[in-house]
Structure formats: structure tokens, C-alpha cells
Design a protein around this motif. Structure first.
Motif, mmCIF file in Angstrom:
data_model
loop_
_atom_site.group_PDB
_atom_site.id
_atom_site.type_symbol
_atom_site.label_atom_id
_atom_site.label_comp_id
_atom_site.label_asym_id
_atom_site.label_seq_id
_atom_site.Cartn_x
_atom_site.Cartn_y
_atom_site.Cartn_z
ATOM 1 N N ASN A 177 35.363 39.179 56.137
ATOM 2 C CA ASN A 177 36.110 39.368 54.894
ATOM 3 C C ASN A 177 36.381 38.037 54.212
ATOM 4 O O ASN A 177 36.316 37.926 52.986
ATOM 5 C CB ASN A 177 37.437 40.080 55.171
ATOM 6 N N GLY A 178 36.698 37.026 55.018
ATOM 7 C CA GLY A 178 36.968 35.709 54.451
ATOM 8 C C GLY A 178 35.777 35.150 53.705
ATOM 9 O O GLY A 178 35.920 34.578 52.615
ATOM 10 N N GLN A 179 34.584 35.300 54.258
ATOM 11 C CA GLN A 179 33.378 34.790 53.594
ATOM 12 C C GLN A 179 33.077 35.559 52.317
ATOM 13 O O GLN A 179 32.694 34.976 51.296
ATOM 14 C CB GLN A 179 32.204 34.873 54.557
ATOM 15 N N ILE A 180 33.274 36.886 52.362
ATOM 16 C CA ILE A 180 33.016 37.685 51.162
ATOM 17 C C ILE A 180 34.003 37.332 50.054
ATOM 18 O O ILE A 180 33.607 37.135 48.885
ATOM 19 C CB ILE A 180 33.092 39.183 51.502
ATOM 20 N N LEU A 181 35.292 37.226 50.393
ATOM 21 C CA LEU A 181 36.293 36.894 49.385
ATOM 22 C C LEU A 181 36.108 35.467 48.860
ATOM 23 O O LEU A 181 36.314 35.207 47.664
ATOM 24 C CB LEU A 181 37.695 37.074 49.972
ATOM 25 N N SER A 182 35.699 34.555 49.730
ATOM 26 C CA SER A 182 35.423 33.181 49.279
ATOM 27 C C SER A 182 34.225 33.156 48.332
ATOM 28 O O SER A 182 34.221 32.416 47.335
ATOM 29 C CB SER A 182 35.156 32.270 50.477
ATOM 30 N N ALA A 183 33.219 33.970 48.643
ATOM 31 C CA ALA A 183 32.040 34.041 47.765
ATOM 32 C C ALA A 183 32.422 34.599 46.398
ATOM 33 O O ALA A 183 31.930 34.119 45.361
ATOM 34 C CB ALA A 183 30.965 34.906 48.417
ATOM 35 N N ILE A 184 33.304 35.609 46.382
ATOM 36 C CA ILE A 184 33.762 36.159 45.105
ATOM 37 C C ILE A 184 34.490 35.099 44.295
ATOM 38 O O ILE A 184 34.256 34.937 43.088
ATOM 39 C CB ILE A 184 34.670 37.381 45.356
ATOM 40 N N ASN A 185 35.374 34.350 44.953
ATOM 41 C CA ASN A 185 36.150 33.323 44.258
ATOM 42 C C ASN A 185 35.310 32.140 43.796
ATOM 43 O O ASN A 185 35.749 31.358 42.944
ATOM 44 C CB ASN A 185 37.287 32.818 45.157
ATOM 45 N N SER A 186 34.119 31.985 44.370
ATOM 46 C CA SER A 186 33.259 30.849 43.997
ATOM 47 C C SER A 186 32.352 31.160 42.814
ATOM 48 O O SER A 186 31.648 30.270 42.322
ATOM 49 C CB SER A 186 32.412 30.425 45.203
ATOM 50 N N ILE A 187 32.349 32.403 42.337
ATOM 51 C CA ILE A 187 31.511 32.767 41.186
ATOM 52 C C ILE A 187 31.998 32.020 39.944
ATOM 53 O O ILE A 187 33.188 32.028 39.631
ATOM 54 C CB ILE A 187 31.548 34.289 40.946
ATOM 55 N N ASP A 188 31.066 31.364 39.249
ATOM 56 C CA ASP A 188 31.420 30.562 38.076
ATOM 57 C C ASP A 188 30.377 30.787 36.991
ATOM 58 O O ASP A 188 29.203 30.437 37.164
ATOM 59 C CB ASP A 188 31.487 29.081 38.448
ATOM 60 N N VAL A 189 30.816 31.401 35.876
ATOM 61 C CA VAL A 189 29.896 31.647 34.753
ATOM 62 C C VAL A 189 30.152 30.674 33.610
ATOM 63 O O VAL A 189 29.621 30.844 32.517
ATOM 64 C CB VAL A 189 30.028 33.103 34.265
ATOM 65 N N GLY A 190 30.999 29.684 33.852
ATOM 66 C CA GLY A 190 31.222 28.650 32.855
ATOM 67 C C GLY A 190 32.423 28.861 31.961
ATOM 68 O O GLY A 190 32.709 28.013 31.111
ATOM 69 N N ASP A 191 33.128 29.976 32.134
ATOM 70 C CA ASP A 191 34.316 30.236 31.315
ATOM 71 C C ASP A 191 35.449 30.671 32.241
ATOM 72 O O ASP A 191 35.289 31.620 33.023
ATOM 73 C CB ASP A 191 34.022 31.326 30.283
ATOM 74 N N GLN A 225 38.439 32.157 31.789
ATOM 75 C CA GLN A 225 38.975 33.508 31.635
ATOM 76 C C GLN A 225 37.995 34.559 32.137
ATOM 77 O O GLN A 225 38.390 35.529 32.810
ATOM 78 C CB GLN A 225 39.325 33.758 30.163
ATOM 79 N N THR A 226 36.732 34.381 31.835
ATOM 80 C CA THR A 226 35.716 35.325 32.320
ATOM 81 C C THR A 226 35.626 35.270 33.831
ATOM 82 O O THR A 226 35.492 36.306 34.500
ATOM 83 C CB THR A 226 34.344 35.008 31.697
ATOM 84 N N ASN A 227 35.696 34.059 34.387
ATOM 85 C CA ASN A 227 35.679 33.915 35.849
ATOM 86 C C ASN A 227 36.817 34.712 36.479
ATOM 87 O O ASN A 227 36.610 35.437 37.460
ATOM 88 C CB ASN A 227 35.814 32.439 36.240
ATOM 89 N N ASN A 228 38.020 34.582 35.921
ATOM 90 C CA ASN A 228 39.169 35.287 36.486
ATOM 91 C C ASN A 228 38.973 36.801 36.445
ATOM 92 O O ASN A 228 39.298 37.503 37.412
ATOM 93 C CB ASN A 228 40.440 34.902 35.728
ATOM 94 N N LEU A 229 38.468 37.309 35.324
ATOM 95 C CA LEU A 229 38.233 38.745 35.209
ATOM 96 C C LEU A 229 37.216 39.220 36.239
ATOM 97 O O LEU A 229 37.393 40.270 36.876
ATOM 98 C CB LEU A 229 37.764 39.087 33.799
ATOM 99 N N ILE A 230 36.155 38.461 36.415
ATOM 100 C CA ILE A 230 35.115 38.826 37.394
ATOM 101 C C ILE A 230 35.686 38.786 38.804
ATOM 102 O O ILE A 230 35.451 39.698 39.612
ATOM 103 C CB ILE A 230 33.901 37.886 37.267
ATOM 104 N N HIS A 231 36.446 37.742 39.118
ATOM 105 C CA HIS A 231 37.018 37.608 40.463
ATOM 106 C C HIS A 231 37.947 38.782 40.781
ATOM 107 O O HIS A 231 37.878 39.370 41.865
ATOM 108 C CB HIS A 231 37.789 36.289 40.578
#
Length: 433
Positions: A384-398, A400-406
Motif C-alpha cells: 500500500n505504501g508503494q502504491i500511495l507513494s506512486a500516486i503522490n509522485s504523479i506530476d503533470v506540471g500543474d 492544482q491538477t496534480n492535487n485533483l489527480i492525487h
């Protein structure tokens, strides 16, 4: 001959009766005993044992839980059955010991910050930079640096290690005791009034907020503003509830024993969270083959809550509980079903607690109207830790958009539907002495 009523008579109402010369040699005390083994401790739609077991073991919430408990009951009446003293106990039969539920590798205290796997980033397990030694040991294990001597000593002495959280099922043990006065039966039915107290022997982390009577734990997740954590082993050791109640056996359709009950809670623990909570119920039952060795009793209870707590302040049907009991003389077997139609009463951190008991995760159950709650099996552990860390590492360059995706991905992964249906079975023995 009259007997003067003393304080002893108030505490032990079974002593309160007048005794004449004619009946002074008779037994003036009536005792009814009941011993029962249940698959789950469910009361008014709340699964006190089953849901606590899910949090302890990191498993999803289920409609049927195997959390067996022994529940003895004793009722003591005066000779005229007006004064009644009742005791009810719940004692869990397995999984009583504490376990490491958050599965973190290095911690200074139960519920404290720490990595769930060696490569985990500090920003995931200690975003507020609370425990430098835990970080130092993690970096040393990863080969990035050598821990200082103080941290190595703490690790070697066991002060920094995997910790057991206070989650053993013994913390669901408790005892009801009540004082009741039963008025005479009249054309308007029969009315009983009383007061009951429920006292747990170990405060359950699933049922407490963040009391200021609790010792501060400086290394819990969530930063310095959230250092009163339900995983704190120094939390006060008891949880007590108090209620006044009125029970009215209605004067019509007596074959179904219709009963109206009203309970109002005035407990001051949990910062008075449940003070003023009102529970109203309508109960009915019918016995087939009454006075026979084998008989069957179906029963239904509809419970309505007004102001479930002082913060959420929600009202609605709390439970519709139906059961069927099969009697074989003094032995009985019961099957029960609980329907929780208004899930918004339960869709709150004030009922399920914070995710993993950690105030840092207060926002993980953002919506109070979707009937979803954090799944205990999706919070802790390396996977679970690796999956949640991977979600938090997603970066599309914005940002606010990052927060919504996370948030969207995290909720899709961690949330589950609150069980609307609960079931339990029990077997027991009842006797009148």
C-alpha cells in the motif's frame, strides 16, 4: 413492619422491599440469568467488535465478522418485580493481544512516523520532519548516510523498532449496569424508568477522539498540531457512557408485546461528543408454541437517532434489527440481521475514526454523503505504501491538477462502501432462579 430506605437501597434495589411476618421466610429475590456467545458485539447498529477487528487486522469492513464474545446477563428483582438491578458484560474470546497494525519498520512509539519499506521517501512517512532518528536510520539502511551514534543506540536498544498499537480485542470488553423501576401495570400499559452506565476496561481507539486528558505523543504522524493520536498507549484507560431511559409497554396488541423506548445520553467523555444524543425505538415480538419445550420467537426493533453527536448533528433511522430465536428448553439459538438504511449517520470520522487512527488522514474521508469510508486493508504495509507513494509522485506540471489527480486516485484505491447490512449469530442459556 416498614423498613427505612437508605443509600444502600438505592445502590442495590433488590434489597428494597417490605417484609411482613407472613412472608419473611420466603425468598423475596428473583434472579434471571443469561449466558450467551455471540459472533460479534453489535448494539443499535454499531459493530463494536467486528469493525475494531478489521482495524486491528487490516482487513475490509464486512457484513459478518468473526469476533466471538461471551456475554453474561443477570437481572435481580425485588419480590414485586418493581425494583430491578441489571448487569451485562461483554468479553472478547480471541485476538485479545495488541499487534503491529501499521507495519512500519522504524518507530519511536506506537502510531509514530516511520517508513513502511526501505525505499520510501521521507516526504511520505515523515512530512513534518518530526523524528530525525527514524529518518537517519532509514537513510542509513538505504546507503545514503551513516546514522549518528545516538540513533544507532536507540535502534539497538529497541527504542526505535516496529511497535504494537493498542488494538487488542480485550479493549472491546465492558460492563453495563442499570437501575430500573417498573411501575404497576395499568390500562395505559406498563412504564419503566431507569439509568444505565457502560464502562469499558480498556478504551477502544475506534471510539475516542483526541482528549486533552491524554498524554502528548510527539512522534505521531500529522505534525505538532495532531500529537494526540488514538494509537497513543498512554491514553486514559476507560470509556464510560451514561443514559437515562423510559420504556413503555404499550396497552394494545399485547400478543406482539409492542414496546416504545426512549434513551438520552449525558456522557461527558470524548469532550461531551455524545451528550444529548437521543435514541428512540419501537420493538415487537411474538412467540410461537409458547410454554412448549421448543418455541420460536421472531423480533423486530426500529431505532431512530436524534442528533447522533454534537459535531455531525445528524438524525435518522439508525437501525432496523430483526432476529429469530429458537428455544430448546433453557437453551437458545439466535440469528440476527441489522439494516442501517441511513448510511450518512455512519459516514463520519466521528464514528469510524481517522484512517488508521491517524489525525493526519482526517481528509481521507472527505465526503459525508457518499456512503464510503477508508478500507483498513488499503492503508498500511509496503504494498500500500508503494502504491500511495506512486500516486503522490504523479506530476503533470500543474499543482492544482496534480492535487485533483492525487485525491481522485487515492480515494479510488482506499475507500470502500460502508456495510449497510450486518449479521450475527448467538447461542446461549437462560435460567430463572
Amino acid at each position: 413492619m416498614k423498613i427505612k430506605i437508605s443509600i444502600v437501597s438505592i445502590i442495590f434495589p433488590f434489597f428494597l422491599f417490605a417484609q411482613s411476618e407472613k412472608d419473611k421466610n420466603e425468598n423475596n429475590i428473583i434472579i434471571e440469568g443469561n449466558a450467551e456467545i455471540v459472533s460479534d458485539f453489535i448494539w443499535r447498529g454499531s459493530s463494536f467488535a467486528g469493525e475494531a477487528l478489521s482495524r486491528r487486522n487490516g482487513t475490509p469492513y464486512q457484513s459478518f465478522a468473526s469476533a466471538p464474545a461471551f456475554q453474561p446477563t443477570i437481572d435481580i428483582f425485588s419480590s414485586d418485580k418493581k425494583f430491578q438491578f441489571s448487569l451485562f458484560g461483554n468479553f472478547q474470546l480471541n485476538n485479545r493481544s495488541d499487534v503491529d497494525s501499521d507495519k512500519k519498520l522504524f518507530q519511536s512509539s506506537p502510531g509514530g512516523v516511520g517508513p513502511s519499506y526501505l525505499a520510501e521517501s521521507t516526504t511520505s512517512y515523515d512530512p513534518f520532519n518530526q523524528d530525525p532518528c527514524v529518518q537517519s536510520l532509514q537513510n542509513g539502511m538505504n546507503g545514503g548516510s551513516v546514522p549518528n551514534n545516538t540513533c544507532l543506540y536507540l535502534y539497538g536498544s529497541g527504542n526505535i523498532s516496529q511497535k504494537k498499537e493498542p488494538n487488542g480485542m480485550r479493549r472491546s470488553d465492558g460492563m453495563f449496569f442499570s437501575l430500573i423501576y417498573n411501575f404497576d401495570l395499568s390500562r395505559y400499559g406498563q412504564i419503566s424508568v431507569g439509568i444505565w452506565f457502560y464502562n469499558t476496561f480498556h478504551k477502544s481507539s475506534g471510539n475516542i477522539m483526541s482528549p486533552n486528558t491524554q498524554k502528548s505523543n510527539g512522534f505521531v504522524s500529522g505534525g505538532p498540531n495532531n500529537n494526540y493520536n488514538t494509537n497513543n498507549p498512554d491514553a486514559i484507560g476507560r470509556l464510560t457512557w451514561h443514559e437515562y431511559f423510559l420504556i413503555w409497554k404499550l396497552p394494545f396488541a399485547k400478543i406482539f408485546d409492542p414496546t416504545f423506548s426512549y434513551y438520552t445520553q449525558y456522557s461527558t467523555e470524548n469532550s461531551g461528543l455524545f451528550t444529548g444524543k437521543n435514541y428512540i425505538s419501537l420493538n415487537g415480538k411474538y412467540t410461537f408454541r409458547e410454554d412448549k419445550f421448543f418455541k420460536i420467537t421472531p423480533q423486530v426493533n426500529i431505532g431512530y437517532v436524534m442528533s447522533n453527536n454534537t459535531i455531525d448533528n445528524r438524525s435518522g433511522i439508525q437501525d432496523i434489527t430483526t432476529s429469530t430465536t429458537f428455544y430448546f428448553g433453557d437453551l437458545f439459538l439466535k440469528f440476527a440481521h441489522i439494516f442501517r438504511p441511513d448510511l450518512y449517520l455512519w459516514d463520519t470520522n466521528n464514528y469510524f475514526g481517522y484512517a488508521g487512527g491517524d489525525p493526519n488522514f482526517a481528509s481521507w474521508n472527505r465526503s459525508s454523503s457518499d456512503g464510503l469510508v477508508v478500507d483498513p486493508s488499503k492503508i498500511y504495509g509496503s504494498q500500500n505504501g508503494q502504491i500511495l507513494s506512486a500516486i503522490n509522485s504523479i506530476d503533470v506540471g500543474d499543482v492544482q491538477t496534480n492535487n485533483l489527480i492525487h485525491i481522485w486516485l487515492r480515494e479510488k484505491y482506499t475507500l470502500q462502501k460502508i456495510p449497510a447490512h450486518l449479521f450475527y449469530v448467538s447461542i446461549g442459556y437462560t435460567k430463572i432462579f
